[in-house]
Motif scaffolding. Structure first.
Motif, PDB file in Angstrom:
ATOM      1  N   ALA A  33       0.822  -1.207   0.000  1.00 52.93           N
ATOM      2  CA  ALA A  33       0.000   0.000   0.000  1.00 52.93           C
ATOM      3  C   ALA A  33       0.859   1.261   0.000  1.00 52.93           C
ATOM      4  CB  ALA A  33      -0.943  -0.010   1.201  1.00 52.93           C
ATOM      5  N   ASP A  34       1.985   1.250   0.729  1.00 51.41           N
ATOM      6  CA  ASP A  34       2.846   2.433   0.784  1.00 51.41           C
ATOM      7  C   ASP A  34       3.431   2.765  -0.584  1.00 51.41           C
ATOM      8  OD1 ASP A  34       2.380   2.770   3.501  1.00 51.41           O
ATOM      9  OD2 ASP A  34       4.218   1.733   4.097  1.00 51.41           O
ATOM     10  N   CYS A  35       4.011   1.776  -1.259  1.00 56.40           N
ATOM     11  CA  CYS A  35       4.585   2.021  -2.589  1.00 56.40           C
ATOM     12  C   CYS A  35       3.497   2.389  -3.596  1.00 56.40           C
ATOM     13  CB  CYS A  35       5.362   0.796  -3.078  1.00 56.40           C
ATOM     14  SG  CYS A  35       6.934   0.540  -2.219  1.00 56.40           S
ATOM     15  N   ALA A  36       2.362   1.695  -3.515  1.00 60.74           N
ATOM     16  CA  ALA A  36       1.273   1.958  -4.456  1.00 60.74           C
ATOM     17  C   ALA A  36       0.783   3.392  -4.365  1.00 60.74           C
ATOM     18  CB  ALA A  36       0.118   0.990  -4.212  1.00 60.74           C
ATOM     19  N   SER A  37       0.675   3.913  -3.156  1.00 63.66           N
ATOM     20  CA  SER A  37       0.142   5.271  -3.017  1.00 63.66           C
ATOM     21  C   SER A  37       1.219   6.353  -3.104  1.00 63.66           C
ATOM     22  CB  SER A  37      -0.634   5.418  -1.706  1.00 63.66           C
ATOM     23  OG  SER A  37       0.223   5.268  -0.597  1.00 63.66           O
ATOM     24  N   GLU A  38       2.345   6.147  -2.427  1.00 66.76           N
ATOM     25  CA  GLU A  38       3.360   7.200  -2.344  1.00 66.76           C
ATOM     26  C   GLU A  38       4.290   7.264  -3.551  1.00 66.76           C
ATOM     27  OE1 GLU A  38       5.294   7.009   1.469  1.00 66.76           O
ATOM     28  OE2 GLU A  38       3.377   6.666   2.465  1.00 66.76           O
ATOM     29  N   VAL A  39       4.685   6.125  -4.081  1.00 70.52           N
ATOM     30  CA  VAL A  39       5.630   6.091  -5.197  1.00 70.52           C
ATOM     31  C   VAL A  39       4.902   6.026  -6.542  1.00 70.52           C
ATOM     32  CG1 VAL A  39       7.544   4.809  -6.255  1.00 70.52           C
ATOM     33  CG2 VAL A  39       7.382   4.966  -3.765  1.00 70.52           C
ATOM     34  N   LEU A  40       3.932   5.119  -6.624  1.00 71.36           N
ATOM     35  CA  LEU A  40       3.285   4.835  -7.905  1.00 71.36           C
ATOM     36  C   LEU A  40       2.013   5.633  -8.158  1.00 71.36           C
ATOM     37  CD1 LEU A  40       3.772   0.972  -7.751  1.00 71.36           C
ATOM     38  CD2 LEU A  40       5.212   2.662  -8.922  1.00 71.36           C
ATOM     39  N   LYS A  41       1.496   6.280  -7.126  1.00 71.01           N
ATOM     40  CA  LYS A  41       0.273   7.099  -7.252  1.00 71.01           C
ATOM     41  C   LYS A  41      -0.881   6.294  -7.852  1.00 71.01           C
ATOM     42  CE  LYS A  41       2.661  10.630  -5.835  1.00 71.01           C
ATOM     43  NZ  LYS A  41       2.924  10.678  -4.425  1.00 71.01           N
ATOM     44  N   GLY A  42      -0.962   4.990  -7.483  1.00 71.44           N
ATOM     45  CA  GLY A  42      -2.076   4.150  -7.902  1.00 71.44           C
ATOM     46  C   GLY A  42      -1.989   3.603  -9.309  1.00 71.44           C
ATOM     47  N   VAL A  43      -0.818   3.776  -9.979  1.00 71.72           N
ATOM     48  CA  VAL A  43      -0.653   3.321 -11.361  1.00 71.72           C
ATOM     49  C   VAL A  43       0.450   2.262 -11.427  1.00 71.72           C
ATOM     50  CG1 VAL A  43      -0.054   4.028 -13.705  1.00 71.72           C
ATOM     51  CG2 VAL A  43      -1.384   5.558 -12.249  1.00 71.72           C
ATOM     52  N   CYS A  44       0.156   1.129 -12.049  1.00 71.85           N
ATOM     53  CA  CYS A  44       1.156   0.067 -12.196  1.00 71.85           C
ATOM     54  C   CYS A  44       2.285   0.545 -13.106  1.00 71.85           C
ATOM     55  CB  CYS A  44       0.508  -1.187 -12.780  1.00 71.85           C
ATOM     56  SG  CYS A  44       1.697  -2.528 -13.059  1.00 71.85           S
ATOM     57  N   PRO A  45       3.544   0.428 -12.672  1.00 72.26           N
ATOM     58  CA  PRO A  45       4.667   0.868 -13.506  1.00 72.26           C
ATOM     59  C   PRO A  45       4.943  -0.078 -14.677  1.00 72.26           C
ATOM     60  CG  PRO A  45       5.501  -0.180 -11.543  1.00 72.26           C
ATOM     61  CD  PRO A  45       4.000  -0.087 -11.379  1.00 72.26           C
ATOM     62  N   ASN A  46       4.356  -1.252 -14.650  1.00 67.59           N
ATOM     63  CA  ASN A  46       4.586  -2.239 -15.704  1.00 67.59           C
ATOM     64  C   ASN A  46       3.604  -2.096 -16.868  1.00 67.59           C
ATOM     65  OD1 ASN A  46       6.645  -3.418 -14.105  1.00 67.59           O
ATOM     66  ND2 ASN A  46       5.092  -4.541 -12.981  1.00 67.59           N
ATOM     67  N   CYS A  47       2.326  -1.886 -16.555  1.00 66.70           N
ATOM     68  CA  CYS A  47       1.310  -1.861 -17.614  1.00 66.70           C
ATOM     69  C   CYS A  47       0.556  -0.539 -17.705  1.00 66.70           C
ATOM     70  CB  CYS A  47       0.317  -3.010 -17.428  1.00 66.70           C
ATOM     71  SG  CYS A  47      -0.792  -2.812 -16.000  1.00 66.70           S
ATOM     72  N   GLY A  48       0.690   0.320 -16.696  1.00 66.23           N
ATOM     73  CA  GLY A  48      -0.018   1.593 -16.693  1.00 66.23           C
ATOM     74  C   GLY A  48      -1.445   1.494 -16.188  1.00 66.23           C
ATOM     75  N   GLY A  49      -1.853   0.298 -15.767  1.00 63.62           N
ATOM     76  CA  GLY A  49      -3.209   0.105 -15.235  1.00 63.62           C
ATOM     77  C   GLY A  49      -3.330   0.562 -13.790  1.00 63.62           C
ATOM     78  N   ASN A  50      -4.560   0.598 -13.301  1.00 64.19           N
ATOM     79  CA  ASN A  50      -4.785   1.020 -11.915  1.00 64.19           C
ATOM     80  C   ASN A  50      -4.522  -0.132 -10.945  1.00 64.19           C
ATOM     81  OD1 ASN A  50      -7.144  -0.355 -12.806  1.00 64.19           O
ATOM     82  ND2 ASN A  50      -8.329   0.592 -11.179  1.00 64.19           N
ATOM     83  N   LEU A  51      -4.248   0.227  -9.706  1.00 60.98           N
ATOM     84  CA  LEU A  51      -3.985  -0.753  -8.656  1.00 60.98           C
ATOM     85  C   LEU A  51      -5.184  -0.817  -7.725  1.00 60.98           C
ATOM     86  CD1 LEU A  51      -0.288   0.242  -7.904  1.00 60.98           C
ATOM     87  CD2 LEU A  51      -1.095  -1.710  -9.240  1.00 60.98           C
ATOM     88  N   GLN A  52      -5.584  -2.038  -7.402  1.00 58.23           N
ATOM     89  CA  GLN A  52      -6.740  -2.298  -6.554  1.00 58.23           C
ATOM     90  C   GLN A  52      -6.340  -3.234  -5.425  1.00 58.23           C
ATOM     91  OE1 GLN A  52     -10.026  -1.061  -7.026  1.00 58.23           O
ATOM     92  NE2 GLN A  52      -8.860   0.289  -8.374  1.00 58.23           N
ATOM     93  N   PRO A  53      -7.083  -3.212  -4.305  1.00 57.39           N
ATOM     94  CA  PRO A  53      -6.776  -4.154  -3.218  1.00 57.39           C
ATOM     95  C   PRO A  53      -6.841  -5.595  -3.718  1.00 57.39           C
ATOM     96  CG  PRO A  53      -8.321  -2.480  -2.468  1.00 57.39           C
ATOM     97  CD  PRO A  53      -8.178  -2.302  -3.960  1.00 57.39           C
ATOM     98  N   ARG A  54      -5.855  -6.381  -3.316  1.00 55.62           N
ATOM     99  CA  ARG A  54      -5.826  -7.792  -3.689  1.00 55.62           C
ATOM    100  C   ARG A  54      -6.816  -8.550  -2.815  1.00 55.62           C
ATOM    101  NH1 ARG A  54      -0.369 -10.898  -2.560  1.00 55.62           N
ATOM    102  NH2 ARG A  54      -1.184 -10.820  -0.449  1.00 55.62           N
ATOM    103  N   PRO A  55      -7.653  -9.397  -3.395  1.00 57.41           N
ATOM    104  CA  PRO A  55      -8.579 -10.195  -2.587  1.00 57.41           C
ATOM    105  C   PRO A  55      -7.821 -11.128  -1.649  1.00 57.41           C
ATOM    106  CG  PRO A  55      -9.155 -10.334  -4.914  1.00 57.41           C
ATOM    107  CD  PRO A  55      -7.820  -9.644  -4.823  1.00 57.41           C
ATOM    108  N   ILE A  56      -8.435 -11.452  -0.535  1.00 55.46           N
ATOM    109  CA  ILE A  56      -7.853 -12.385   0.421  1.00 55.46           C
ATOM    110  C   ILE A  56      -8.475 -13.758   0.193  1.00 55.46           C
ATOM    111  CG2 ILE A  56      -7.663 -12.982   2.869  1.00 55.46           C
ATOM    112  CD1 ILE A  56      -7.494  -9.945   3.411  1.00 55.46           C
ATOM    113  N   ARG A  57      -7.630 -14.742  -0.067  1.00 49.67           N
ATOM    114  CA  ARG A  57      -8.105 -16.114  -0.269  1.00 49.67           C
ATOM    115  C   ARG A  57      -8.333 -16.747   1.102  1.00 49.67           C
ATOM    116  NH1 ARG A  57      -4.430 -19.001  -4.258  1.00 49.67           N
ATOM    117  NH2 ARG A  57      -5.407 -17.406  -5.541  1.00 49.67           N
TER     118      ARG A  57
END
Length: 84
Positions: A33-57
């Motif tokens: 969550a820290d990298c996703a919000s502070e570094v990446l600003k919610g954008v995947c650096p690999n594909c440019g898509g948005n980041l969402q919470p991962r489901p818990i199995r």
């Protein structure tokens, strides 16, 4: 089925299968969550898509379908993609 990768691709922080701190993109790239919000600003650096919470199995499902143990870390850490 999701891989449930064990770590953040940016900082290598452990993200166990039951972590509420894991975010993923549509390709299952995984970040804390820290990298996703502070570094990446919610954008995947690999594909440019948005980041969402991962489901818990659920724990019972993990017995038959365990989480991945393959750690993926971006060389040099993460930077926001040019497109995002």
């Amino acid at each position: 089925m999701l891989d449930l990768r064990p770590n953040c691709e940016c900082c290598d922080r452990d993200l166990p299968p039951d972590s509420g701190e894991a975010l993923i993109c549509t390709f299952e790239c995984t970040f804390c969550a820290d990298c996703a919000s502070e570094v990446l600003k919610g954008v995947c650096p690999n594909c440019g898509g948005n980041l969402q919470p991962r489901p818990i199995r659920p724990a019972a499902a993990l017995l038959r379908h365990p989480a991945s143990t393959e750690r993926i870390v971006k060389a040099g850490g993460c930077q926001r993609s040019a497109g995002g």
